[in-house]
Write an enzyme that holds these catalytic residues in place. Structure first.
Site, PDB file in Angstrom:
ATOM      1  N   ALA A  74       0.855  -1.185   0.000  1.00  0.00           N
ATOM      2  CA  ALA A  74       0.000   0.000   0.000  1.00  0.00           C
ATOM      3  C   ALA A  74       0.893   1.238   0.000  1.00  0.00           C
ATOM      4  CB  ALA A  74      -0.901  -0.018   1.226  1.00  0.00           C
ATOM      5  N   GLY A 118       0.688  -5.021   0.859  1.00  0.00           N
ATOM      6  CA  GLY A 118      -0.483  -5.124  -0.022  1.00  0.00           C
ATOM      7  C   GLY A 118      -0.166  -5.763  -1.363  1.00  0.00           C
ATOM      8  N   GLU A 121      -0.370  -9.347  -0.703  1.00  0.00           N
ATOM      9  CA  GLU A 121      -1.791  -9.675  -0.498  1.00  0.00           C
ATOM     10  C   GLU A 121      -2.546  -9.711  -1.833  1.00  0.00           C
ATOM     11  OE1 GLU A 121      -2.065  -6.498   2.420  1.00  0.00           O
ATOM     12  OE2 GLU A 121      -2.845  -7.958   3.860  1.00  0.00           O
ATOM     13  N   GLU A 141       4.338  -5.209   7.395  1.00  0.00           N
ATOM     14  CA  GLU A 141       3.524  -4.107   7.921  1.00  0.00           C
ATOM     15  C   GLU A 141       3.899  -3.694   9.341  1.00  0.00           C
ATOM     16  OE1 GLU A 141       2.384  -6.344   5.841  1.00  0.00           O
ATOM     17  OE2 GLU A 141       0.802  -5.525   4.581  1.00  0.00           O
TER      18      GLU A 141
HETATM   19  N1  DAK Z   1       4.659   3.218  -0.622  1.00  0.00           N
HETATM   20  C1  DAK Z   1       5.082   4.386  -1.168  1.00  0.00           C
HETATM   21  N2  DAK Z   1       6.242   4.521  -1.832  1.00  0.00           N
HETATM   22  C2  DAK Z   1       7.016   3.441  -1.943  1.00  0.00           C
HETATM   23  C3  DAK Z   1       6.659   2.182  -1.394  1.00  0.00           C
HETATM   24  C4  DAK Z   1       5.385   2.108  -0.701  1.00  0.00           C
HETATM   25  N3  DAK Z   1       4.914   0.941  -0.172  1.00  0.00           N
HETATM   26  N4  DAK Z   1       7.631   1.305  -1.670  1.00  0.00           N
HETATM   27  C5  DAK Z   1       8.571   1.972  -2.373  1.00  0.00           C
HETATM   28  N5  DAK Z   1       8.211   3.259  -2.533  1.00  0.00           N
HETATM   29  C6  DAK Z   1       8.931   4.319  -3.232  1.00  0.00           C
HETATM   30  C7  DAK Z   1      10.105   4.791  -2.376  1.00  0.00           C
HETATM   31  O1  DAK Z   1       9.668   5.729  -1.406  1.00  0.00           O
HETATM   32  C8  DAK Z   1      10.987   5.429  -3.433  1.00  0.00           C
HETATM   33  O2  DAK Z   1      10.469   6.691  -3.756  1.00  0.00           O
HETATM   34  P1  DAK Z   1      11.472   7.950  -3.998  1.00  0.00           P
HETATM   35  O3  DAK Z   1      12.230   8.094  -2.725  1.00  0.00           O
HETATM   36  O4  DAK Z   1      12.325   7.528  -5.163  1.00  0.00           O
HETATM   37  O5  DAK Z   1      10.529   9.070  -4.297  1.00  0.00           O
HETATM   38  C9  DAK Z   1      10.784   4.509  -4.638  1.00  0.00           C
HETATM   39  O6  DAK Z   1       9.557   3.824  -4.410  1.00  0.00           O
HETATM   40  C10 DAK Z   1      11.878   3.482  -4.782  1.00  0.00           C
HETATM   41  O7  DAK Z   1      12.004   2.789  -3.548  1.00  0.00           O
HETATM   42  P2  DAK Z   1      13.407   2.595  -2.799  1.00  0.00           P
HETATM   43  O8  DAK Z   1      14.326   3.723  -3.089  1.00  0.00           O
HETATM   44  O9  DAK Z   1      13.104   2.306  -1.376  1.00  0.00           O
HETATM   45  O10 DAK Z   1      13.965   1.291  -3.550  1.00  0.00           O
HETATM   46  P3  DAK Z   1      14.883   0.133  -2.966  1.00  0.00           P
HETATM   47  O11 DAK Z   1      15.224  -0.730  -4.136  1.00  0.00           O
HETATM   48  O12 DAK Z   1      15.985   0.671  -2.127  1.00  0.00           O
HETATM   49  O13 DAK Z   1      13.919  -0.685  -1.973  1.00  0.00           O
HETATM   50  C11 DAK Z   1      11.828  -1.772  -1.303  1.00  0.00           C
HETATM   51  C12 DAK Z   1      12.772  -1.334  -2.475  1.00  0.00           C
HETATM   52  C13 DAK Z   1      10.569  -2.331  -1.941  1.00  0.00           C
HETATM   53  C14 DAK Z   1      12.541  -2.879  -0.510  1.00  0.00           C
HETATM   54  C15 DAK Z   1      11.551  -0.560  -0.395  1.00  0.00           C
HETATM   55  O14 DAK Z   1      11.086   0.525  -1.200  1.00  0.00           O
HETATM   56  C16 DAK Z   1      10.536  -0.842   0.653  1.00  0.00           C
HETATM   57  O15 DAK Z   1      10.837  -1.454   1.681  1.00  0.00           O
HETATM   58  N6  DAK Z   1       9.271  -0.381   0.432  1.00  0.00           N
HETATM   59  C17 DAK Z   1       8.232  -0.438   1.431  1.00  0.00           C
HETATM   60  C18 DAK Z   1       7.723  -1.854   1.559  1.00  0.00           C
HETATM   61  C19 DAK Z   1       6.640  -1.918   2.609  1.00  0.00           C
HETATM   62  O16 DAK Z   1       6.844  -1.611   3.763  1.00  0.00           O
HETATM   63  N7  DAK Z   1       5.462  -2.345   2.162  1.00  0.00           N
HETATM   64  C20 DAK Z   1       4.341  -2.543   3.036  1.00  0.00           C
HETATM   65  C21 DAK Z   1       3.522  -1.298   2.959  1.00  0.00           C
HETATM   66  S1  DAK Z   1       2.270  -1.344   4.222  1.00  0.00           S
HETATM   67  C22 DAK Z   1      -4.790  -1.023   6.182  1.00  0.00           C
HETATM   68  C23 DAK Z   1      -4.763  -2.231   5.551  1.00  0.00           C
HETATM   69  C24 DAK Z   1      -3.612  -2.672   4.887  1.00  0.00           C
HETATM   70  C25 DAK Z   1      -2.519  -1.908   4.857  1.00  0.00           C
HETATM   71  C26 DAK Z   1      -2.559  -0.683   5.481  1.00  0.00           C
HETATM   72  C27 DAK Z   1      -3.678  -0.230   6.139  1.00  0.00           C
HETATM   73  N8  DAK Z   1      -5.989  -0.573   6.856  1.00  0.00           N
HETATM   74  C28 DAK Z   1      -7.217  -1.397   6.777  1.00  0.00           C
HETATM   75  C29 DAK Z   1      -6.061   0.738   7.456  1.00  0.00           C
HETATM   76  C30 DAK Z   1      -1.368  -2.368   4.152  1.00  0.00           C
HETATM   77  C31 DAK Z   1      -0.221  -1.802   4.359  1.00  0.00           C
HETATM   78  C32 DAK Z   1       0.967  -2.059   3.544  1.00  0.00           C
HETATM   79  O17 DAK Z   1       0.998  -2.656   2.479  1.00  0.00           O
END
Ligand code: DAK
Length: 267
Positions: A74, A118, A121, A141
Protein backbone atom coordinates in the site's frame (compact mmCIF):
# COMPACT_ATOMS: atom_id res chain seq x y z
CA UNK A 1 -4.92 13.08 -0.76
CA UNK A 2 -6.88 11.91 2.27
CA UNK A 3 -8.96 8.74 2.38
CA UNK A 4 -12.29 10.58 2.48
CA UNK A 5 -11.73 12.60 -0.67
CA UNK A 6 -13.74 11.63 -3.72
CA UNK A 7 -12.40 8.84 -5.87
CA UNK A 8 -9.97 10.39 -8.33
CA UNK A 9 -10.55 10.29 -12.05
CA UNK A 10 -9.28 7.01 -13.43
CA UNK A 11 -5.77 7.29 -14.78
CA UNK A 12 -5.57 4.70 -17.52
CA UNK A 13 -1.80 4.76 -17.44
CA UNK A 14 -1.67 3.35 -13.92
CA UNK A 15 -2.63 -0.04 -15.29
CA UNK A 16 -1.98 -1.16 -18.83
CA UNK A 17 -4.48 -3.60 -20.28
CA UNK A 18 -3.53 -5.71 -23.27
CA UNK A 19 -5.38 -8.58 -24.95
CA UNK A 20 -3.44 -11.56 -26.29
CA UNK A 21 -6.01 -13.90 -27.82
CA UNK A 22 -8.40 -14.74 -24.96
CA UNK A 23 -5.90 -13.67 -22.29
CA UNK A 24 -6.08 -10.20 -20.72
CA UNK A 25 -2.78 -8.93 -19.33
CA UNK A 26 -3.09 -6.22 -16.68
CA UNK A 27 0.21 -4.54 -15.88
CA UNK A 28 0.52 -2.41 -12.73
CA UNK A 29 2.31 0.71 -13.86
CA UNK A 30 3.75 3.00 -11.17
CA UNK A 31 7.36 1.92 -11.69
CA UNK A 32 8.95 4.91 -9.95
CA UNK A 33 7.04 4.09 -6.76
CA UNK A 34 7.67 0.34 -7.04
CA UNK A 35 3.97 -0.01 -7.99
CA UNK A 36 2.90 1.16 -4.52
CA UNK A 37 -0.84 0.66 -4.42
CA UNK A 38 -2.65 3.96 -4.01
CA UNK A 39 -6.38 4.49 -4.45
CA UNK A 40 -6.04 5.63 -8.06
CA UNK A 41 -4.11 2.50 -9.03
CA UNK A 42 -6.51 0.21 -7.19
CA UNK A 43 -9.50 1.96 -8.80
CA UNK A 44 -7.89 1.50 -12.21
CA UNK A 45 -7.15 -2.15 -11.45
CA UNK A 46 -10.75 -2.65 -10.30
CA UNK A 47 -12.12 -1.14 -13.50
CA UNK A 48 -9.80 -3.23 -15.65
CA UNK A 49 -10.89 -6.38 -13.83
CA UNK A 50 -14.57 -5.53 -14.23
CA UNK A 51 -14.03 -4.89 -17.95
CA UNK A 52 -12.39 -8.32 -18.28
CA UNK A 53 -15.21 -9.94 -16.31
CA UNK A 54 -17.80 -8.50 -18.71
CA UNK A 55 -15.89 -9.25 -21.91
CA UNK A 56 -16.89 -12.63 -23.37
CA UNK A 57 -13.59 -12.63 -25.24
CA UNK A 58 -11.59 -12.93 -22.00
CA UNK A 59 -10.96 -16.44 -20.71
CA UNK A 60 -8.10 -15.73 -18.30
CA UNK A 61 -6.48 -12.70 -16.68
CA UNK A 62 -2.79 -12.19 -15.87
CA UNK A 63 -1.82 -9.49 -13.37
CA UNK A 64 1.82 -8.49 -13.39
CA UNK A 65 4.18 -5.65 -12.55
CA UNK A 66 7.67 -4.96 -13.80
CA UNK A 67 11.10 -6.60 -13.36
CA UNK A 68 11.74 -4.90 -10.00
CA UNK A 69 8.35 -4.92 -8.38
CA UNK A 70 5.03 -6.64 -8.63
CA UNK A 71 3.97 -4.13 -5.97
CA UNK A 72 5.78 -2.90 -2.84
CA UNK A 73 2.61 -2.57 -0.81
CA UNK A 74 0.00 0.00 0.00
CA UNK A 75 1.17 3.54 -0.71
CA UNK A 76 2.80 4.64 2.55
CA UNK A 77 3.00 8.29 1.48
CA UNK A 78 -0.76 8.33 0.84
CA UNK A 79 -1.60 6.55 4.12
CA UNK A 80 0.66 8.61 6.36
CA UNK A 81 -1.83 11.41 7.05
CA UNK A 82 -4.96 9.31 7.49
CA UNK A 83 -6.77 8.85 10.78
CA UNK A 84 -9.32 6.29 11.91
CA UNK A 85 -12.34 8.17 10.52
CA UNK A 86 -10.63 8.56 7.15
CA UNK A 87 -10.10 4.82 6.67
CA UNK A 88 -13.39 3.79 8.31
CA UNK A 89 -15.61 6.13 6.33
CA UNK A 90 -13.89 5.55 3.01
CA UNK A 91 -14.05 1.79 3.64
CA UNK A 92 -10.33 1.68 2.93
CA UNK A 93 -9.15 -1.63 1.44
CA UNK A 94 -12.70 -3.01 1.15
CA UNK A 95 -13.93 -0.38 -1.31
CA UNK A 96 -11.56 -1.06 -4.16
CA UNK A 97 -9.60 -4.16 -3.12
CA UNK A 98 -12.56 -6.51 -2.93
CA UNK A 99 -13.14 -6.39 -6.69
CA UNK A 100 -10.44 -8.99 -7.28
CA UNK A 101 -12.04 -11.35 -4.77
CA UNK A 102 -15.31 -11.24 -6.69
CA UNK A 103 -13.84 -11.93 -10.12
CA UNK A 104 -15.21 -15.28 -11.37
CA UNK A 105 -12.73 -15.78 -14.21
CA UNK A 106 -9.30 -17.28 -13.48
CA UNK A 107 -6.63 -14.78 -12.45
CA UNK A 108 -2.90 -15.48 -12.52
CA UNK A 109 -0.36 -13.35 -10.67
CA UNK A 110 2.99 -13.19 -12.49
CA UNK A 111 5.38 -11.87 -9.86
CA UNK A 112 8.88 -10.53 -10.41
CA UNK A 113 10.77 -8.52 -7.80
CA UNK A 114 9.06 -7.21 -4.68
CA UNK A 115 5.62 -8.38 -3.63
CA UNK A 116 5.43 -6.80 -0.20
CA UNK A 117 2.56 -5.90 2.09
CA UNK A 118 -0.48 -5.12 -0.02
CA UNK A 119 1.47 -6.32 -3.07
CA UNK A 120 1.87 -9.75 -1.52
CA UNK A 121 -1.79 -9.67 -0.50
CA UNK A 122 -2.82 -8.78 -4.04
CA UNK A 123 -0.81 -11.70 -5.42
CA UNK A 124 -2.29 -14.06 -2.83
CA UNK A 125 -5.79 -12.98 -3.84
CA UNK A 126 -5.14 -14.35 -7.33
CA UNK A 127 -5.90 -17.97 -8.21
CA UNK A 128 -2.46 -19.06 -9.42
CA UNK A 129 0.80 -17.44 -8.39
CA UNK A 130 3.81 -17.79 -10.71
CA UNK A 131 7.07 -16.30 -9.49
CA UNK A 132 10.26 -15.22 -11.20
CA UNK A 133 13.39 -16.45 -9.43
CA UNK A 134 14.03 -12.87 -8.25
CA UNK A 135 10.65 -12.57 -6.55
CA UNK A 136 10.58 -11.44 -2.92
CA UNK A 137 7.48 -11.92 -0.77
CA UNK A 138 6.80 -10.41 2.61
CA UNK A 139 4.26 -8.84 4.93
CA UNK A 140 6.44 -6.21 6.65
CA UNK A 141 3.52 -4.11 7.92
CA UNK A 142 4.63 -4.31 11.56
CA UNK A 143 7.64 -2.17 10.63
CA UNK A 144 5.06 0.60 10.15
CA UNK A 145 3.07 -0.45 13.24
CA UNK A 146 0.19 -1.47 11.01
CA UNK A 147 -0.92 -5.04 10.27
CA UNK A 148 -1.66 -6.73 6.96
CA UNK A 149 -5.17 -5.53 6.19
CA UNK A 150 -5.97 -6.82 2.75
CA UNK A 151 -6.20 -10.51 3.60
CA UNK A 152 -2.59 -11.16 4.61
CA UNK A 153 -3.26 -12.56 8.07
CA UNK A 154 -6.02 -14.75 6.62
CA UNK A 155 -4.63 -16.00 3.32
CA UNK A 156 -0.99 -16.53 4.34
CA UNK A 157 -1.70 -19.14 7.06
CA UNK A 158 -4.04 -20.94 4.69
CA UNK A 159 -1.30 -20.97 2.03
CA UNK A 160 1.82 -21.76 4.04
CA UNK A 161 0.82 -22.93 7.57
CA UNK A 162 0.20 -20.99 10.75
CA UNK A 163 3.75 -21.20 12.08
CA UNK A 164 5.32 -19.89 8.90
CA UNK A 165 2.70 -17.15 8.58
CA UNK A 166 3.35 -16.05 12.17
CA UNK A 167 7.09 -16.11 11.46
CA UNK A 168 6.68 -13.96 8.34
CA UNK A 169 4.29 -11.42 9.87
CA UNK A 170 5.83 -11.17 13.34
CA UNK A 171 9.42 -10.81 12.18
CA UNK A 172 8.54 -8.83 9.03
CA UNK A 173 11.08 -10.92 7.15
CA UNK A 174 11.01 -11.56 3.43
CA UNK A 175 10.78 -14.89 1.65
CA UNK A 176 12.59 -15.59 -1.61
CA UNK A 177 11.06 -17.42 -4.56
CA UNK A 178 12.52 -20.82 -3.62
CA UNK A 179 11.16 -20.66 -0.09
CA UNK A 180 7.83 -19.44 -1.45
CA UNK A 181 7.63 -22.48 -3.71
CA UNK A 182 8.73 -24.89 -0.96
CA UNK A 183 6.09 -23.39 1.33
CA UNK A 184 3.27 -23.65 -1.18
CA UNK A 185 2.77 -19.91 -1.60
CA UNK A 186 3.51 -20.04 -5.32
CA UNK A 187 2.78 -22.81 -7.79
CA UNK A 188 5.82 -22.35 -10.07
CA UNK A 189 9.15 -20.54 -10.09
CA UNK A 190 10.81 -19.72 -13.40
CA UNK A 191 13.87 -17.77 -14.54
CA UNK A 192 13.06 -14.06 -14.46
CA UNK A 193 13.42 -13.72 -18.23
CA UNK A 194 10.82 -16.43 -18.77
CA UNK A 195 8.16 -15.19 -16.36
CA UNK A 196 5.74 -13.76 -18.89
CA UNK A 197 6.22 -16.63 -21.35
CA UNK A 198 5.34 -19.10 -18.61
CA UNK A 199 2.43 -17.05 -17.27
CA UNK A 200 1.04 -16.57 -20.77
CA UNK A 201 1.35 -20.27 -21.59
CA UNK A 202 -0.54 -21.14 -18.41
CA UNK A 203 -3.16 -18.48 -19.12
CA UNK A 204 -3.62 -19.62 -22.71
CA UNK A 205 -4.10 -23.22 -21.62
CA UNK A 206 -6.71 -22.09 -19.11
CA UNK A 207 -8.43 -19.78 -21.60
CA UNK A 208 -8.70 -22.65 -24.08
CA UNK A 209 -10.98 -24.68 -21.80
CA UNK A 210 -14.69 -24.10 -21.40
CA UNK A 211 -15.21 -20.90 -19.44
CA UNK A 212 -18.36 -22.01 -17.56
CA UNK A 213 -16.55 -25.19 -16.47
CA UNK A 214 -13.50 -23.13 -15.49
CA UNK A 215 -15.63 -20.78 -13.42
CA UNK A 216 -17.25 -23.79 -11.75
CA UNK A 217 -13.88 -25.27 -10.80
CA UNK A 218 -12.70 -21.91 -9.40
CA UNK A 219 -15.87 -21.57 -7.34
CA UNK A 220 -15.58 -25.14 -6.07
CA UNK A 221 -11.93 -24.83 -5.02
CA UNK A 222 -12.61 -21.51 -3.32
CA UNK A 223 -15.53 -23.15 -1.52
CA UNK A 224 -13.12 -25.83 -0.27
CA UNK A 225 -11.22 -23.10 1.57
CA UNK A 226 -14.35 -21.81 3.27
CA UNK A 227 -16.45 -24.84 4.18
CA UNK A 228 -16.47 -28.28 5.76
CA UNK A 229 -15.59 -31.26 3.56
CA UNK A 230 -19.19 -32.48 3.36
CA UNK A 231 -20.53 -29.02 2.44
CA UNK A 232 -17.77 -28.61 -0.12
CA UNK A 233 -18.45 -32.05 -1.60
CA UNK A 234 -22.15 -31.20 -1.92
CA UNK A 235 -21.33 -27.91 -3.62
CA UNK A 236 -18.93 -29.69 -5.99
CA UNK A 237 -21.55 -32.33 -6.84
CA UNK A 238 -24.16 -29.68 -7.66
CA UNK A 239 -21.68 -27.81 -9.86
CA UNK A 240 -20.88 -31.05 -11.67
CA UNK A 241 -24.55 -31.80 -12.23
CA UNK A 242 -25.14 -28.28 -13.54
CA UNK A 243 -22.39 -28.61 -16.13
CA UNK A 244 -24.39 -31.39 -17.83
CA UNK A 245 -26.62 -28.54 -19.03
CA UNK A 246 -23.82 -26.90 -21.02
CA UNK A 247 -23.08 -27.25 -24.73
CA UNK A 248 -19.39 -27.39 -23.95
CA UNK A 249 -19.68 -30.58 -21.89
CA UNK A 250 -21.36 -32.33 -24.83
CA UNK A 251 -18.73 -30.93 -27.19
CA UNK A 252 -15.86 -32.08 -24.94
CA UNK A 253 -17.17 -35.64 -24.75
CA UNK A 254 -18.11 -35.82 -28.44
CA UNK A 255 -14.70 -34.48 -29.46
CA UNK A 256 -12.95 -37.12 -27.38
CA UNK A 257 -15.00 -39.94 -28.86
CA UNK A 258 -14.60 -38.58 -32.41
CA UNK A 259 -10.83 -38.23 -31.88
CA UNK A 260 -10.76 -34.51 -32.69
CA UNK A 261 -9.94 -31.34 -30.79
CA UNK A 262 -12.86 -29.86 -28.87
CA UNK A 263 -14.14 -26.48 -29.98
CA UNK A 264 -15.62 -24.86 -26.92
CA UNK A 265 -18.12 -22.05 -27.32
CA UNK A 266 -18.14 -21.16 -23.63
CA UNK A 267 -21.82 -21.91 -23.27
N1 DAK B 1 4.66 3.22 -0.62
C1 DAK B 1 5.08 4.39 -1.17
N2 DAK B 1 6.24 4.52 -1.83
C2 DAK B 1 7.02 3.44 -1.94
C3 DAK B 1 6.66 2.18 -1.39
C4 DAK B 1 5.38 2.11 -0.70
N3 DAK B 1 4.91 0.94 -0.17
N4 DAK B 1 7.63 1.30 -1.67
C5 DAK B 1 8.57 1.97 -2.37
N5 DAK B 1 8.21 3.26 -2.53
C6 DAK B 1 8.93 4.32 -3.23
C7 DAK B 1 10.11 4.79 -2.38
O1 DAK B 1 9.67 5.73 -1.41
C8 DAK B 1 10.99 5.43 -3.43
O2 DAK B 1 10.47 6.69 -3.76
P1 DAK B 1 11.47 7.95 -4.00
O3 DAK B 1 12.23 8.09 -2.72
O4 DAK B 1 12.32 7.53 -5.16
O5 DAK B 1 10.53 9.07 -4.30
C9 DAK B 1 10.78 4.51 -4.64
O6 DAK B 1 9.56 3.82 -4.41
C10 DAK B 1 11.88 3.48 -4.78
O7 DAK B 1 12.00 2.79 -3.55
P2 DAK B 1 13.41 2.59 -2.80
O8 DAK B 1 14.33 3.72 -3.09
O9 DAK B 1 13.10 2.31 -1.38
O10 DAK B 1 13.96 1.29 -3.55
P3 DAK B 1 14.88 0.13 -2.97
O11 DAK B 1 15.22 -0.73 -4.14
O12 DAK B 1 15.99 0.67 -2.13
O13 DAK B 1 13.92 -0.69 -1.97
C11 DAK B 1 11.83 -1.77 -1.30
C12 DAK B 1 12.77 -1.33 -2.47
C13 DAK B 1 10.57 -2.33 -1.94
C14 DAK B 1 12.54 -2.88 -0.51
C15 DAK B 1 11.55 -0.56 -0.39
O14 DAK B 1 11.09 0.52 -1.20
C16 DAK B 1 10.54 -0.84 0.65
O15 DAK B 1 10.84 -1.45 1.68
N6 DAK B 1 9.27 -0.38 0.43
C17 DAK B 1 8.23 -0.44 1.43
C18 DAK B 1 7.72 -1.85 1.56
C19 DAK B 1 6.64 -1.92 2.61
O16 DAK B 1 6.84 -1.61 3.76
N7 DAK B 1 5.46 -2.35 2.16
C20 DAK B 1 4.34 -2.54 3.04
C21 DAK B 1 3.52 -1.30 2.96
S1 DAK B 1 2.27 -1.34 4.22
C22 DAK B 1 -4.79 -1.02 6.18
C23 DAK B 1 -4.76 -2.23 5.55
C24 DAK B 1 -3.61 -2.67 4.89
C25 DAK B 1 -2.52 -1.91 4.86
C26 DAK B 1 -2.56 -0.68 5.48
C27 DAK B 1 -3.68 -0.23 6.14
N8 DAK B 1 -5.99 -0.57 6.86
C28 DAK B 1 -7.22 -1.40 6.78
C29 DAK B 1 -6.06 0.74 7.46
C30 DAK B 1 -1.37 -2.37 4.15
C31 DAK B 1 -0.22 -1.80 4.36
C32 DAK B 1 0.97 -2.06 3.54
O17 DAK B 1 1.00 -2.66 2.48
Amino acid sequence: MTAHEATPAIDENLVLLEMVGRVAVIRLNRPRQMNALNDALMDALGLALLACEQDDGVGAIVITGNDKAFAAGADIAAMRGWDYMDVFKSNYITRNWETLRNVRKPVIAAVAGYALGGGCELAMACDILIAADNAVFGLPELKLAVIPGAGGTQRLPRAISKAKAMDMCMTARNMDADEAERSGLVSRVVAAGRLMDEAMAVAQTIAGFSLPSMMAVKEAINRACESSLSEGMLFERRQLHALFATEDLKEGMNAFLERRAAVFRHR
